[in-house]
Scaffold this active site. Structure first.
Site, short mmCIF file in Angstrom:
data_model
loop_
_atom_site.label_atom_id
_atom_site.label_comp_id
_atom_site.label_asym_id
_atom_site.label_seq_id
_atom_site.Cartn_x
_atom_site.Cartn_y
_atom_site.Cartn_z
N ASP A 198 9.34 2.82 -0.24
CA ASP A 198 8.30 3.49 0.53
C ASP A 198 8.52 3.11 2.00
O ASP A 198 8.12 2.03 2.44
CB ASP A 198 6.91 3.06 0.04
CG ASP A 198 5.80 3.76 0.81
OD1 ASP A 198 6.10 4.47 1.78
OD2 ASP A 198 4.62 3.57 0.43
N LYS B 111 4.34 9.06 8.88
CA LYS B 111 4.18 8.43 10.20
C LYS B 111 5.21 8.92 11.23
O LYS B 111 5.04 10.02 11.74
CB LYS B 111 4.13 6.91 10.03
CG LYS B 111 2.92 6.56 9.14
CD LYS B 111 2.53 5.13 9.03
CE LYS B 111 1.20 5.05 8.26
NZ LYS B 111 1.21 4.17 7.11
N TYR C 168 0.85 -1.18 0.00
CA TYR C 168 0.00 0.00 0.00
C TYR C 168 0.88 1.23 0.00
O TYR C 168 1.83 1.31 0.78
CB TYR C 168 -0.89 0.00 1.25
CG TYR C 168 -1.77 1.22 1.37
CD1 TYR C 168 -2.85 1.42 0.52
CD2 TYR C 168 -1.53 2.18 2.35
CE1 TYR C 168 -3.66 2.54 0.64
CE2 TYR C 168 -2.33 3.31 2.49
CZ TYR C 168 -3.39 3.48 1.62
OH TYR C 168 -4.19 4.59 1.75
C1 LIG Z 1 0.47 4.68 5.76
C2 LIG Z 1 1.22 4.42 4.50
C3 LIG Z 1 1.12 5.27 3.38
C4 LIG Z 1 0.14 6.40 3.33
O1 LIG Z 1 0.40 7.40 4.26
P1 LIG Z 1 -0.80 8.41 4.64
O2 LIG Z 1 -0.14 9.38 5.57
O3 LIG Z 1 -1.86 7.59 5.25
O4 LIG Z 1 -1.24 9.05 3.38
C5 LIG Z 1 1.94 5.04 2.31
N1 LIG Z 1 2.80 4.03 2.30
C6 LIG Z 1 2.92 3.17 3.34
C7 LIG Z 1 3.92 2.07 3.28
C8 LIG Z 1 2.12 3.33 4.46
O5 LIG Z 1 2.21 2.46 5.47
#
Ligand SMILES: *Cc1c(COP(=O)(O)O)cnc(C)c1O
Length: 430
Positions: free
Chosen positions: A239, A267, A144
Site C-alpha cells: 500500500d 495522494k 491503515y
Molecule cells: C491515506 C491512506 C489510505 C486511504 O486513502 P483515502 O484516499 O483516504 O481513501 C490508504 N492507505 C494508506 C497507506 C494511506 O495513507
C-alpha cells in the site's frame, strides 16, 4: 491568534456533519481543541479564514509533495477543465497516467484508476481473493489502508486468533478473515505463514508505516515478507498510497528493492484531486473486469481534470534530485527538532524516510507499533498546540506521520526549529 471565524464555522459544521468534519482526524479530537478552517494555501503555507498563516507539515495528508497551489498543477487543472469535467468515455490523459506510473514503478505492468486510496486497497484485496480463490488476508497492526470493512480490524489475543472489528458495522464474519501481525516482527510472520499460509489470499502492508506515526521497515523485513508470500502463493500488496512518489521516485519498493505483486496508490498521484490507483503483475490485473471476471468499476475513475493534476505533480517529482532534496529537508527539520528537544531536556526522537517523518516523545528509537503507542501523548499534544500558536501546523495526532514538500525552504525549517525551542519547554512544563 484570533480564531473567531474558524470557531463560528465549526459550530455550524457540527450541527450538520458528524463531529463537524468529513474525515475524523480533522476534528482535532486526539490533540484537543478545535480545528482551523483553511481559506487558501500556497507553497509551504496554509492560511486560515481568520488570516493566520501556518507552515504546513501535513500537506493535505500527503498529496502536496511539491507544495500547495503549484503553478504547474494549477495550470494543468484549469486548462483541462475548460474542455469539460467528465466524459464517461476514455480520455487520453488516462493512458498517459498509466504509462507514467508503469514507467516509474515497473512492478505495475497494468493499472486501474480509482477515486481514493480506500477504493484502491479494497479493489486490490478483491483481486487477491479472486485470483487465489482464498479468503483470508493479513495486515499489520498500526497500518491503515482506508476505511474498508476488511481493514478495520485489530489483532485478537495472539497472532493466530481471528481478527476483532475496530468499528461497529464491521461484521464479525468478515473480521474473522483478517489476520493481524506486528510490524517489523520477522518471527510472527513466519509462524503465521507456517500455520496457515495456504489459506492467505493477500498480505497488505504500508512498506513504511505512516499511519502509526512513521515507522521504517527493519533491514530485510520487506524481503522476508516477499519470500513468505512467494513460498505460500500469497499476493504481496504494497500500500503505497502514502509512500508512492514520496519516499523515492519509484516508491518504497524502489527504495528497499522489494517487488510486490500489487501496489496501491493515492495522494501524490492525484496532485490534490480525489484519485487512487492499483496496479501490478499483468497476469493478475488481466483478471479485473472487463478483461477478466473480478468486478470493479467507477463512474468518475480516470477523471480528466484529476488525471491532469496528477500528471502535473508526477512531472514535478521527476525533476533531477527531487527526492534527495526532500530527504535533506526532512533531515534538517528532524535534526533541528532533536537538538532543540535535547537542549530543553525533553526525551524525543524522530524517524525520516524521504519526504515523510515521525516525531516521538520517547527516549528510545522507535520502529514498532508498541513503541509508538508507548510515547508520551500528553507531551505531544502540548507541543502540537504550542507549535500551532507559533504558526506551525503539525499533524493533529501523535500517531500520524508528517510531510515536507519541495516548497519547504531553509527559512521555513529555521522558523519551525525556533518555534520548537519554545514549544519543547511548554511540552515539558505539562
Ligand atoms: C491515506 C491512506 C489510505 C486511504 O486513502 P483515502 O484516499 O483516504 O481513501 C490508504 N492507505 C494508506 C497507506 C494511506 O495513507
Amino acid at each position: 491568534m484570533d480564531h473567531h471565524r474558524s470557531h463560528a464555522l465549526f459550530a455550524r459544521a457540527r450541527e450538520l456533519m458528524p463531529g463537524g468534519v468529513n474525515s475524523p482526524v480533522r476534528a482535532f479530537k486526539s490533540v484537543g481543541g478545535e480545528p482551523f478552517f483553511a481559506q487558501r494555501a500556497d507553497g509551504p503555507f496554509l492560511f486560515d479564514v481568520d488570516g493566520n498563516r501556518y507552515i504546513d507539515f501535513v500537506g493535505s495528508w500527503g498529496p502536496m509533495v511539491a507544495g500547495h497551489n503549484h503553478p504547474a498543477v494549477l495550470e494543468a487543472v484549469v486548462r483541462t477543465a475548460r474542455d469539460g469535467l467528465s466524459f464517461g468515455v476514455p480520455n487520453p490523459l488516462e493512458v498517459t497516467m498509466a504509462e507514467t506510473i508503469a514507467r516509474l514503478v515497473p512492478s505495475c505492468q497494468m493499472l486501474r484508476m480509482v477515486n481514493s486510496g480506500t477504493e484502491a486497497t479494497l479493489s486490490a484485496i478483491r483481486l487477491a481473493r479472486g485470483a487465489t480463490g482464498r479468503a483470508r488476508i493479513v495486515k499489520f497492526e498500526g497500518c491503515y489502508h482506508g476505511h474498508g470493512d476488511s481493514f478495520l480490524v485489530k489483532a485478537g489475543s495472539g497472532a493466530l486468533t481471528f481478527g476483532v472489528p475496530t468499528s461497529p458495522g464491521v461484521p464479525k464474519a468478515l473480521a474473522d478473515l483478517t489476520l493481524t501481525l506486528p510490524y517489523n516482527d520477522f518471527d510472527a510472520a513466519t509462524a503465521l505463514f507456517d500455520e496457515c499460509g495456504g489459506d492467505i489470499a493477500g498480505l497488505i502492508i504500508e512498506p513504511v508505516v505512516g499511519n502509526a506515526n512513521c515507522l521504517p521497515p527493519r533491514p530485510g523485513f520487506l524481503q522476508h515478507l516477499r519470500e513468505l508470500c512467494t513460498r505460500h502463493g500469497t499476493i504481496l500488496i504494497f500500500d503505497e498510497v502514502m509512500t508512492g512518489f514520496r519516499v523515492a521516485l519509484g516508491g518504497a519498493q524502489a527504495r528497499y528493492g522489494v517487488t510486490p505483486d500489487l501496489t496501491t496508490f493515492g495522494k501524490v498521484i492525484g496532485g490534490g484531486m480525489p484519485v487512487g490507483a492499483y496496479g501490478g503483475r499483468r497476469d493478475l490485473m488481466e483478471q479485473v473486469s472487463p478483461s477478466g471476471p473480478i468486478y470493479q468499476a467507477g463512474t468518475l475513475s480516470g477523471n480528466p481534470v484529476a488525471m491532469a493534476a496528477g500528471l502535473a505533480m508526477l512531472e514535478l517529482v521527476q525533476a533531477p534530485g527531487f527526492h534527495n532534496a526532500l530527504e535533506a529537508t526532512s533531515n534538517a527539520l528532524c535534526d533541528g527538532l532533536e537538538a532543540a528537544a535535547r537542549d530543553a531536556g525533553v526525551p524525543f526522537t524522530s524517524n525520516r524516510v524521504g519526504g515523510m517523518f515521525g516525531l516521538f516523545f520517547s527516549a528510545e528509537k522507535v520502529d514498532t507499533y508498541a513503541q509508538a503507542m508507548a510515547c508520551d501523548v500528553a507531551a505531544f499534544n502540548r507541543f502540537f498546540h504550542a507549535m500551532l500558536e507559533r504558526g506551525v501546523y503539525l499533524a493533529p495526532s501523535a500517531y500520524e506521520a508528517g510531510f515536507v514538500s519541495s516548497a519547504h525552504g531553509d527559512t521555513e525549517i529555521a522558523t519551525t526549529i525556533a518555534a520548537a525551542r519554545e514549544a519543547f519547554r511548554v511540552a515539558k512544563g505539562g
